[in-house]
Motif scaffolding. Sequence first.
Motif: not given
Length: 74
Positions: A10-12, A14-22, A42-45
């Motif tokens: 439900r989350q990933a 961003h390269r800046t460390g910010r959480l992104i939601t679905a 830290k795997h790519e999704v």
Amino acid sequence: MGDRPLFKLRQARHRTGRLITARQIGQRPEPFERPLRCPCCKHEVNAQPEQPRVSTKGKPFTSAAHFALPKADC
């Protein structure tokens, strides 16, 4: 297992460390840049948008937006 992901996140991150939601998947413009990473390991999704589907019994439903490991990692 077909084309179904092993895990639906439900989350990933961003390269800046910010959480992104679905919920942010599919917004125009998208408020994130790829690559996205699993917030834990830290795997790519990949971002998978909401999609109409049909069950094995023929009933239509909507698959919720989520993050999943790329097929090569499965």
